[in-house]
Design a protein around this motif. Structure first.
Motif, PDB file in Angstrom:
ATOM      1  N   SER A  90       0.857  -1.195   0.000  1.00  0.00           N
ATOM      2  CA  SER A  90       0.000   0.000   0.000  1.00  0.00           C
ATOM      3  C   SER A  90       0.889   1.240   0.000  1.00  0.00           C
ATOM      4  O   SER A  90       1.841   1.329   0.768  1.00  0.00           O
ATOM      5  CB  SER A  90      -0.897   0.017   1.235  1.00  0.00           C
ATOM      6  OG  SER A  90      -1.721  -1.129   1.247  1.00  0.00           O
ATOM      7  N   LEU A  91       0.553   2.167  -0.891  1.00  0.00           N
ATOM      8  CA  LEU A  91       1.348   3.376  -1.050  1.00  0.00           C
ATOM      9  C   LEU A  91       0.512   4.624  -0.791  1.00  0.00           C
ATOM     10  O   LEU A  91      -0.666   4.683  -1.149  1.00  0.00           O
ATOM     11  CB  LEU A  91       1.921   3.467  -2.467  1.00  0.00           C
ATOM     12  CG  LEU A  91       2.767   2.301  -2.967  1.00  0.00           C
ATOM     13  CD1 LEU A  91       3.158   2.526  -4.417  1.00  0.00           C
ATOM     14  CD2 LEU A  91       3.999   2.121  -2.100  1.00  0.00           C
ATOM     15  N   ASN A  92       1.148   5.633  -0.201  1.00  0.00           N
ATOM     16  CA  ASN A  92       0.537   6.946  -0.064  1.00  0.00           C
ATOM     17  C   ASN A  92       1.236   7.856  -1.057  1.00  0.00           C
ATOM     18  O   ASN A  92       2.414   8.190  -0.882  1.00  0.00           O
ATOM     19  CB  ASN A  92       0.706   7.470   1.374  1.00  0.00           C
ATOM     20  CG  ASN A  92       0.078   8.833   1.549  1.00  0.00           C
ATOM     21  OD1 ASN A  92      -0.502   9.398   0.630  1.00  0.00           O
ATOM     22  ND2 ASN A  92       0.196   9.374   2.741  1.00  0.00           N
ATOM     23  N   CYS A  93       0.527   8.230  -2.111  1.00  0.00           N
ATOM     24  CA  CYS A  93       1.115   9.046  -3.187  1.00  0.00           C
ATOM     25  C   CYS A  93       0.454  10.425  -3.262  1.00  0.00           C
ATOM     26  O   CYS A  93       0.351  11.016  -4.331  1.00  0.00           O
ATOM     27  CB  CYS A  93       0.961   8.318  -4.518  1.00  0.00           C
ATOM     28  SG  CYS A  93       1.760   6.716  -4.564  1.00  0.00           S
ATOM     29  N   GLN A  94      -0.009  10.920  -2.136  1.00  0.00           N
ATOM     30  CA  GLN A  94      -0.626  12.245  -2.128  1.00  0.00           C
ATOM     31  C   GLN A  94       0.462  13.297  -1.980  1.00  0.00           C
ATOM     32  O   GLN A  94       1.418  13.133  -1.237  1.00  0.00           O
ATOM     33  CB  GLN A  94      -1.611  12.370  -0.970  1.00  0.00           C
ATOM     34  CG  GLN A  94      -2.776  11.432  -1.116  1.00  0.00           C
ATOM     35  CD  GLN A  94      -3.705  11.501   0.070  1.00  0.00           C
ATOM     36  OE1 GLN A  94      -3.331  11.906   1.150  1.00  0.00           O
ATOM     37  NE2 GLN A  94      -4.945  11.083  -0.145  1.00  0.00           N
TER      38      GLN A  94
END
Length: 95
Positions: A90-94
């Motif tokens: 799971s990635l946070n790309c914000q």
């Protein structure tokens, strides 16, 4: 039976050992390392920033252990195929 348990426990141990330092590495590096270890990597991401700007938030495996698949290619020899273990990053790309 012991070989099957050992075969499924070893990748899980490698994954758990890898999960903690993954937070400090880049998302691309984490994904590449998991693929090198033989995992089938699925990616979930929030946001649309480039991969190099993403942060790994979680690494998880499905609860179900992979099952052996018999493979019969010529009606004489039957081989057992072990599917690649799956992992979700799971990635946070914000931005």
């Amino acid at each position: 039976m012991k070989k099957i348990i050992a075969a499924t426990a070893l990748p899980l141990g490698a994954l758990l050992a890898f999960a903690a330092p993954a937070q400090a590495e880049s998302a691309a590096s984490t994904i590449n390392q998991l693929e090198i270890q033989g995992f089938d990597v699925n990616i979930t991401r929030v946001g649309n920033a480039p991969l190099q700007d993403c942060e790994v938030t979680n690494i998880s495996r499905p609860a179900r252990a992979p099952q052996l698949i018999p493979f019969d290619d010529d009606d004489i020899n039957v081989f057992t195929v072990i599917p690649k273990p799956k992992v979700t990053v799971s990635l946070n790309c914000q931005m």
